[in-house]
Design a protein around this motif. Structure first.
Motif, short mmCIF file in Angstrom:
data_model
loop_
_atom_site.label_atom_id
_atom_site.label_comp_id
_atom_site.label_asym_id
_atom_site.label_seq_id
_atom_site.Cartn_x
_atom_site.Cartn_y
_atom_site.Cartn_z
N ASN A 234 0.84 -1.21 0.00
CA ASN A 234 0.00 0.00 0.00
C ASN A 234 0.87 1.26 0.00
O ASN A 234 1.99 1.25 0.52
CB ASN A 234 -0.90 0.03 1.24
CG ASN A 234 -1.86 -1.15 1.27
OD1 ASN A 234 -2.48 -1.46 0.26
ND2 ASN A 234 -1.96 -1.79 2.43
N GLU A 235 0.32 2.33 -0.55
CA GLU A 235 1.01 3.61 -0.53
C GLU A 235 1.15 4.09 0.92
O GLU A 235 0.29 3.80 1.76
CB GLU A 235 0.24 4.66 -1.33
CG GLU A 235 0.23 4.39 -2.82
CD GLU A 235 -0.48 5.51 -3.58
OE1 GLU A 235 -0.80 6.55 -2.95
OE2 GLU A 235 -0.72 5.33 -4.79
N VAL A 236 2.21 4.83 1.18
CA VAL A 236 2.45 5.36 2.52
C VAL A 236 1.51 6.54 2.78
O VAL A 236 1.43 7.46 1.98
CB VAL A 236 3.91 5.81 2.69
CG1 VAL A 236 4.11 6.52 4.03
CG2 VAL A 236 4.85 4.62 2.58
N GLU A 237 0.78 6.48 3.89
CA GLU A 237 -0.06 7.61 4.29
C GLU A 237 0.70 8.42 5.35
O GLU A 237 0.99 7.91 6.43
CB GLU A 237 -1.38 7.11 4.87
CG GLU A 237 -2.31 6.52 3.81
CD GLU A 237 -3.68 6.22 4.39
OE1 GLU A 237 -4.01 6.76 5.47
OE2 GLU A 237 -4.41 5.44 3.76
N TYR A 238 1.02 9.64 4.99
CA TYR A 238 1.79 10.49 5.91
C TYR A 238 0.94 10.81 7.14
O TYR A 238 -0.25 11.07 7.03
CB TYR A 238 2.20 11.78 5.21
CG TYR A 238 3.43 12.43 5.81
CD1 TYR A 238 4.69 12.09 5.39
CD2 TYR A 238 3.31 13.38 6.83
CE1 TYR A 238 5.83 12.68 5.93
CE2 TYR A 238 4.43 13.97 7.39
CZ TYR A 238 5.70 13.61 6.94
OH TYR A 238 6.81 14.19 7.49
N ILE A 239 1.57 10.82 8.31
CA ILE A 239 0.84 11.05 9.55
C ILE A 239 0.22 12.45 9.57
O ILE A 239 0.75 13.39 8.98
CB ILE A 239 1.74 10.85 10.79
CG1 ILE A 239 2.93 11.81 10.77
CG2 ILE A 239 2.21 9.42 10.90
CD1 ILE A 239 3.74 11.82 12.05
#
Length: 671
Positions: free
Chosen positions: A399-404
């Motif tokens: 999955n793509e990284v979801e920035y915090i």
């Protein structure tokens, strides 16, 4: 043995040991066996123990160490140890050459090329031919006195060879741990079940700061010298300085070359790109310097580096590994930095486990996914970074990284200013890393210089609720500190003494220590010099700030915002009440005339009526500017007794007016 006979024997043994040490370490010649050398050294040490007043600072017995240094004294460099600008591009080297050409006008020039060794910069001070002090680079203006440890490095002369040497000079170079010695240390540590040292450069740095010089002596550090510095030295070029160091018996790497033009520099770079790996020490590039000292002075300096030198860095080593996870760190300014946690991989002699990802844009640009096989390299062979992803090995289910969206430390929603790539936590007064980071920034050497305090102490003070900002430091009492874990009477007194002494630190350092965004050390100095005190700076408008040379809109806006915050004003008032310096302490030069106005003068030699600093002060009093090297821009050479012939010849060649002390005194009286 009687004292007189002992003195003669000690002198005889010292001379022999100095000679054999030089032959072995500088010329790789063993004239006697190791056993014979050790027996002579043992005899010397026994005599010095019996007659301690006969032991000299340059005794060969200093090589074995044994002195304990609990605190390294801070020493101000007489000549700043500036860092060099870097480039990885030959096009940028061409640009550098163009700047040199424009700066020198019609003058011809040549370059001096040296390998850039990956070690720790050191300045060695010599008086009357004897080593009196060894100082680390530190922050460039001040470093640590590590003399006892420097004396254990066998290639560093305790006493220079020959008779013709200046009363005082500095030899600068790079202390390093040879790869063979580094590998030997790690083999021993592995056998003892100890953690392995990361790389030779870090090991050399850590060794130089060890308290026990006896342990340092066993580490087998080495040192290459690359600069001969001081006032009125009888040299006109960097090459002449290198040759002089060689004559004095210093260890100069025989990898240098004088180049007539930039094309010869490129040939030198190409020659050493692969050949450098055969050397016993790590290198990461080539240093290129304008050879003439006079031309160096003409070109001058930027705030951080000389305009006459540059470092060319070779391309970094790269490898591949697995991205295990991404974590987030909060800095003292609130900037949130994503960090790649990697499967350990060996790279350029070190084990890499982490790499900075900089910001959300970088993660998106690389299209990173946890579990990816990534390409890692060390920028300049120092800082690890991810340069790409091997998409052929990507898990299709990744999955793509979801920035915090929230601060990992305090839970505050992150913000991202328009036009900026970095996410920030805006809770600067309540976010623990920001509070502790601001205090760490304040106590550093370039700021309040509280060297008896470190990261661990700040953490303890914060956790106990004793310190929430820098002003709280000045409210600390003996019992507050003494009750902290690991503190005893002496350490408590040292900490409180360090805090008290910071009240004498100059205004510009404290201004930098306040941590105003975009206000670095150089900017703080410019603001301090312009506005003179904190009150003037606090009242300055945006327009008044951008009128200050080199202060742009971004800095001006940040300063205005800082002083519009009521909490910051209260903090400064508390620091004022504590006794901190918030006004420039200026030294006023009494002007006696203007006969030397707009003139540049070089002072060389010995004078009957003036000391060296005194005659320079007189020149300033009459409007003149004192420079150190002869060039086409110098107006007058004030020639004293025993000045170097090379400087005199160059002045005559360039048509510089030459006057003696009598003429100088007559000139200022005429005014």
């Amino acid at each position: 043995m009687e004292k007189k006979a002992a003195e003669q024997k000690i002198q005889e043994l010292s001379e022999k040991l100095h000679y054999y040490n030089y032959k072995y370490y500088q010329e790789s010649v063993s004239e006697i066996s190791d056993y014979e050398f050790d027996m002579m050294l043992k005899e010397l040490i026994e005599l010095e123990e019996k007659f301690p007043d006969l032991k000299t600072s340059d005794s060969p017995s200093q090589r074995v160490g044994g002195d304990i240094t609990k605190n390294f004294e801070t020493v101000e460099h007489k000549i700043p140890m500036l860092s060099l600008g870097n480039t990885y591009s030959k096009e940028e080297l061409d640009d550098f050459d163009g700047r040199v050409k424009r700066g020198l006008g019609e003058e011809s020039y040549e370059y001096f090329c040296e390998l850039k060794f990956d070690g720790v910069a050191i300045s060695l001070h010599y008086e009357n031919g004897k080593l009196i002090r060894g100082v680390t680079r530190g922050d460039g203006s001040k470093g640590d006195d590590i003399t006892n440890n420097a004396k254990t490095i066998r290639t560093i002369p305790l006493k220079v060879r020959g008779e013709q040497f200046p009363e005082y000079f500095e030899a600068r170079g790079e202390v390093f741990l040879p790869r063979e010695a580094f590998n030997e240390i790690n083999r021993e540590r592995e056998e003892n079940g100890e953690a392995l040292l990361a790389n030779p450069r870090n090991a050399a740095s850590g060794t130089l700061k060890m308290q026990d010089s006896g342990v340092v002596a066993k580490r087998k550090l080495d040192c290459f010298l690359y600069s001969y510095a001081g006032e009125d030295l009888p040299i006109d070029s960097h090459e002449e300085g290198i040759k002089q160091l060689e004559k004095f018996g210093f260890n100069v790497s025989q990898t240098y070359k004088k180049c007539k033009n930039i094309n010869e520099v490129f040939n030198f770079i190409n020659e050493w790109e692969e050949k450098r790996h055969s050397l016993p020490v790590d290198t990461d590039g080539i240093v290129i310097k304008v050879n003439s000292l006079g031309q160096q002075e003409q070109l001058g300096f930027t705030a951080k580096s000389p305009r006459w030198a540059i470092a060319y860095k070779y391309k970094a080593e790269s490898s591949t590994t697995i991205l295990k996870e991404i974590t987030y760190q909060v800095g003292r300014t609130g900037a949130v930095t994503p960090v790649a946690n990697l499967e350990p991989v060996s790279l350029a002699g070190t084990t890499v486990k982490r790499a900075s990802l900089h910001n959300a844009n970088e993660i998106a640009r690389l299209d990173l996914r946890v579990g990816d096989t990534v390409h890692v390299e060390k920028g300049g062979e120092i800082i690890p970074k991810i340069t790409g992803v091997d998409l052929t090995k990507r898990d299709l289910g990744s999955n793509e990284v979801e920035y915090i969206q929230e601060c990992p430390e305090c839970g505050t929603e992150l913000v991202r200013a328009e036009g900026e790539a970095v996410h920030y936590c805006p809770n600067k007064k309540g976010c623990p890393p920001q509070i502790k980071g601001s205090i760490e920034h304040y106590i550093q050497r370039k700021a309040a210089d509280i060297d008896s305090m470190g990261e661990r102490t700040i953490h303890l003070l914060y956790e106990k609720g004793l310190v929430k900002n820098v002003a709280d430091l000045y409210d600390l009492k003996y019992e507050d500190v003494f009750e902290l874990e690991g503190f005893k009477d002496l350490s408590t007194q040292n900490l409180l003494k360090g805090i008290e002494e910071s009240k004498q630190i100059p205004f510009e350092n404290i201004l930098f220590g306040l941590g105003i965004r975009f206000v670095g050390k150089t900017v703080a100095e410019k603001l301090g010099a312009h506005f003179k005190n904190i009150d003037n700076l606090a009242k300055a408008s945006f327009d008044e700030l951008i009128e200050v040379p080199e202060i742009g809109e971004r800095i001006a806006q940040s300063v205005v915002e800082y002083f519009h915050d009521e909490d910051n004003i209260k903090l400064i008032e508390r620091l004022k009440s504590a006794g901190l310096q918030f006004e420039i302490q200026e030294t006023v030069i009494e002007q006696k005339g203007n006969v030397l106005e707009n003139k540049s003068l070089v002072v060389s030699g010995v004078f009957e009526h003036y000391g060296r600093d005194e005659i320079k002060e007189v020149i300033k009093q009459y409007g003149g500017k004192v420079v150190s090297a002869i060039s086409g821009k110098v107006d007058i050479l004030v020639a004293g007794e025993n000045m170097g012939p090379a400087k005199l010849q160059k002045a005559e060649k360039l048509g510089v007016k030459i006057i003696d002390e009598v003429e100088f005194r007559s000139l200022i009286k005429e005014n």
